[in-house]
Design a protein around this motif. Structure first.
Motif: not given
Ligand code: HEC
Ligand code: HEC
Ligand SMILES: [Ca+2]
Ligand SMILES: [Ca+2]
Ligand SMILES: [Ca+2]
Ligand SMILES: [Ca+2]
Ligand SMILES: [Ca+2]
Ligand SMILES: [Ca+2]
Ligand SMILES: [Co+2]
Ligand SMILES: [Co+2]
Lengths: 203, 400, 400, 203
Positions: C127-132, C154-160, C333-335
């Motif tokens: 998933h991405f996380i973006e600051c609004p 913004i960044g996108c990672a595999e989160w567990t 997620a980022l595409t």
């Protein structure tokens, strides 16, 4: 990137065209028929000298291998319980010995020998393995002709899948058939390298 | 607030930061956003590192280090933890000076620098890379009591680069061409022969790894990616692609990376990684802590496509039940699986068994040995057995 | 060797390492596998770093640093380059001392340490996380001539981690509960209110990031993940989840992270990131180098699901054509998208326009401004225009 | 993890049950109706002293903000071209001022004030904004009752999608309608921070 005529340029046109000299300079790969071998030559005795000064520290004077460095000569059978595989009993082509020494040896200064020197140490290594006589001179003609004992020792077509496990779900084995054939518990070979690794091994 | 909290035992072992305390880090300012322009893991994770096996090789420059899979939570391997395999150490390649030369049976030989390469149409794909020697030390018996050392010669990343079919479209390929030699710029000038058909199918020249430039350990500034095939053929620090009619029979594909069979013959050109899996929890590094409910976790992969199922046994293979596959399940990528396990605190034998989309079922070590003996070194894709003892400790064992 | 090479111009600018030379790194041994137990990027990539905007904030401890998207090749953001947003600097949390407390309208309040959390059933998701506030400086006009600074929050990672539904199943939820307060262990004790329904839908408590432990910058040892919602609500260094009936109206969801409209009213609880995209090549940091064939590249994302298409314009929005979406196309997620572009060397206006699976079409800045004015600070998801000049240089502009 | 009776334990049973004291100790969040406010009180004049010594360095003696630090008082209109948003003209609840100061201020030593001190500086900040008189004493009863001018200034339901762009593919705009309304080219605000960033801005 400017190029000559249009048919010489691909769809994208990025990059440059290497010159003949550039291609030649990097084309070091040698094939079993000798393609790629440069002019030059070297004898077993010339090789012995070079080997003594540049190779023996790791591989031993007679290719027996110092410490854990590879042995370059072996006559153990490939069906032995612990076969020692080396040029004489395993390598299918003498050209590969030339190619590998040329590109990768001596280990601390790879690709630093002249073609003549590579021919010479190749002759010496082959001689150590009793594949050529003491008066052998290696060159682009003689090397491809060296008869390698394990020439036909390779299966070149992947025979897998050669196992046929089935996805059985229950009563797959008789419990009494299952026993531990080996365990790493007391082998004591697991390195720690640095810092805690697990809670099993002594620190 | 209900009876639960009221009746809860006092927590004599609660650390100074537990509620109601306000720890130091909640009562002060940490470093600002200019502190680390490039970030690092917490120093509390300092033991999550690649490790090597000193007795395995004469030195560390032709050697291997292992990914700490016991700490990998997902399918992506962190760039800092991706296993290393060098034949002449890790070269420091200046990208401005590096060149990739494509020549041989082509219409238009080509010389590319990294900027040229980056201009071509690009793709990003998630794939594993596994050294076929992964588990190689286990052919004769259980040796290393560690998931990191039995299975850590693998990593999975999002790779970005250019398809070989694009580059070969640019150079043109002459009729009769059938093989490609890939060669590295490292001291070993590492080289391997690859069928042209595989190159055109899905191979790529890679410059990006998990969102940043390819790491030096993995071939900076460019490497070959041969999806699903043995790690060694994914030539790093790639400098040359030569197109020809025959394989070159390089040292790495004859004297090395071939498997000796009991009859003395050796298999060569056994490139594909067949379906494989391993339980990453529990494992020797991460033992059980008392009876109770646990989640068994693991990773499965196949060089021949997607993982279609993974089964779990806790009784050494008598009974099996399906694990849950974690999406996304991608072709030739690590796939994460999980299964609930209520451990009764009695000795157990934990195993996982992967099946891929070709229908291939991961074999036992006994099945492999019955056919391949104990000398292959490479391509050990056997089912791993973790012995769980009553005290929760976990050992690497092999079963009849 | 054909006419091509023979006729090729000599290459006077060829560097010392180009063929036929054998550079130093091909004639020596590099460091061995024990050299870097935890790896680093090549030092030639030393300028690929997070950067901050000093004039934006009073200091660097309540501030932001930006991901260098101009160097991100795939959908995964490298952990070392993931943007930072702190309200009290980056706390150094001792995982052994850290606790997560879940309480309020629950049947069984719960106190978890990191080991407890890791035992629960786990999931990994990209998933991405973006600051609004990403692009917030551009509401009044084009300000920063840099992709990193206009879009790098913004960044996108595999989160567990563990689903909140799992944790709340463990605690039980009392009838009437509707909101959850999430609170951090940083100096700001950062807190936000989240609807219980969202928590139960897809939120998680995260401990893993791209194959290793969550980075300190992103909340080590644990953070909240609220997929697709504004970054601030993904509370880092998570220490507390309180279940209640009403939102708390914390400072971060009233005085901050609300958007002032032209009529003086402010929108609050505007959590979702609406569909957005940006061209990452060309961009101000990566200009064009002469007329010819290029690949336009970019990233698209939506907090409301999958990206269904991205269109590209090179004439400022008069004509558009579809870009190619790079699989895997994952929800929230980022595409990655690409499009071929033959640049004639004339001035151009490059844009991308994302559409997500809800059918929502990314707006222009003019459309946004017509409704929201110039003071919202947050939720600028407008189409970015890159002006390409004849010399190849690229500028951040806004169009009527 | 040992727990009391069975109904007190969840399905997995991991973790511990926090004590009432533990829950109380961390339950610092305050709601608009005053829920969560602790006992205690503080006056405007007490707040003025604390503020002068612990807050004014950043926020200014009268909340006017030093440098780029936030202003804590403002009477600018929210419809102004560049509204200055602060407690008086923007914050909907006085309880949030208490909550935020308590958890996050003073910035270098967050959560270090006693409840009485937080009540006092909250009273002072509200007074700076002319929301309470000079004799105001803040406590758990008075704070929720403070009338905040912007109490109803928030739209709490997300009105998006409020834009309605369409995925037009050709002739979407009249070329003559398109002009550059602003450009970052000569703004000169792009920081370099460190190392080369691009080829556009002066080094
Ligand atoms: C400092 C140690 C060192 C020196 C000196 C050295 N070598 Fe080696 N050699 C090695 C190592 C290590 C390997 C294995 C490298 C690998 O597998 O990546 C090797 C491998 C070889 C092999 C292949 C062995 C096999 O069975 O695969 C040959 C042949 C060889 N060396 C020949 C030479 C010759 C000829 C020289 C001198 C001109 C030389 N070596 C000098 C360390 C050395
Ligand atoms: C060293 C500087 C500093 C000191 C001292 C300081 N503050 Fe702050 N204050 C800040 C910063 C920086 C912010 C913004 C933090 C953020 O947004 O993450 C802030 C924010 C605030 C806010 C919220 C402003 C808004 O509109 O969002 C209030 C209220 C506040 N401070 C009150 C206080 C009080 C009361 C004290 C003393 C008890 C204090 N501050 C001491 C730096 C300081
Ligand atoms: Ca070039
Ligand atoms: Ca000796
Ligand atoms: Ca002899
Ligand atoms: Ca515990
Ligand atoms: Ca002042
Ligand atoms: Ca006043
Ligand atoms: Co606190
Ligand atoms: Co060389």
């Amino acid at each position: 990137v400017s190029k000559g005529e249009d048919e010489l340029v691909g769809h994208y046109g990025y990059g440059a065209v290497p010159t003949a000299q550039q291609i030649e300079g990097w084309s070091i790969a040698v094939q079993p028929d000798g393609t790629g071998l440069p002019p030059g030559h070297g004898s077993v005795s010339q090789g012995a000298d070079i080997f003594a000064s540049q190779c023996a520290a790791c591989h031993g004077t007679f290719g027996e291998g110092e410490g854990r460095y590879p042995k370059l000569a072996s006559d153990s059978k490939l069906t032995d319980e612990h076969p020692v595989k080396a040029v004489g009993n395993f390598w299918p082509y003498a050209t590969t010995v030339w190619d590998y020494i040329n590109r990768a040896m001596p280990f601390p200064a790879p690709h630093s020998l002249s073609p003549d020197e590579v021919y010479a140490v190749t002759a010496y290594v082959l001689n150590l393995n009793n594949l050529v006589g003491d008066d052998f001179v290696a060159d682009r003609t003689t090397l491809p002709k060296v008869v390698m004992p394990n020439r036909f020792g390779f299966i070149l077509r992947d025979p897998r899948p050669d196992t046929h496990d089935v996805a059985c779900m229950s009563d797959c084995r008789k419990p009494s058939d299952i026993h531990i054939t080996s365990s790493a518990e007391h082998v004591g070979l697991t390195p720690r390298t640095t810092g805690p690794l697990d809670e099993m091994e002594p620190k | 607030l209900g009876a639960a909290a009221a009746r809860a035992a006092a927590q004599p072992d609660a650390p100074p930061a537990a509620p109601p305390a306000d720890p130091d880090w909640s009562r002060s300012l940490g470093p600002g956003v200019d502190d680390r322009p490039y970030g690092q893991p917490s120093h509390f994770e300092k033991d999550v590192i690649r490790r090597n096996v000193p007795w395995l090789t004469a030195g560390t420059q032709s050697s291997v280090s292992f990914t700490p899979l016991q700490h990998q939570d997902g399918i992506i391997t962190a760039n800092g933890l991706f296993f290393e395999r060098y034949h002449a150490g890790r070269p420091t390649v200046d990208p401005a000076q590096h060149r990739l030369m494509i020549h041989g049976m082509v219409d238009r030989p080509l010389l590319l620098d990294i900027e040229d390469l980056r201009r071509f149409p690009s793709e990003s794909r998630i794939h594993f890379i596994e050294c076929p020697a992964n588990g190689g030390m286990e052919w004769r018996g259980a040796q290393l009591n560690s998931l990191q050392f039995t299975h850590g010669m693998i990593g999975c990343a999002e790779w970005t680069g250019v398809r070989l079919s694009t580059l070969f479209g640019e150079t043109g390929i002459k009729p009769g061409a059938a093989w490609v030699l890939a060669e590295g710029a490292d001291g070993a000038h590492m080289d391997r022969s690859i069928p042209l058909a595989k190159c055109l199918d899905d191979c790529m020249v890679i410059y990006g790894q998990n969102g940043e430039a390819l790491r030096p350990e993995q071939g900076y500034p460019m490497r070959l990616l041969v999806p699903g095939w043995q790690g060694n053929i994914n030539v790093k620090w790639l400098r040359r692609l030569q197109i020809g009619t025959q394989p070159w029979f390089t040292r790495e594909e004859t004297a090395q990376y071939t498997e000796s069979m009991p009859d003395g013959m050796a298999r060569a050109f056994t490139w594909a990684i067949y379906a494989k899996s391993v339980v990453t929890f529990p494992c020797p590094e991460r033992p059980m802590k008392g009876a109770g409910l646990y989640e068994i976790r693991g990773l499965a992969w196949s060089g021949n496509g997607r993982i279609s199922r993974v089964d779990i046994s806790t009784d050494g293979g008598i009974t099996w039940r399906p694990a849950t596959l974690q999406p996304p399940v991608l072709s030739k990528a690590l796939t994460r699986f999980t299964a609930e396990w209520r451990w009764d605190g009695k000795p157990a034998m934990v195993q996982s068994r992967a099946v891929d989309e070709t229908g291939f079922v991961q074999p036992t070590i006994a099945q492999l040995r019955a056919i391949r003996g104990t000398s292959p070194i490479y391509n050990n894709n056997s089912i791993q057995t973790w012995q769980v003892k009553a005290d929760g400790s976990v050992f690497n064992v092999q079963l009849s």
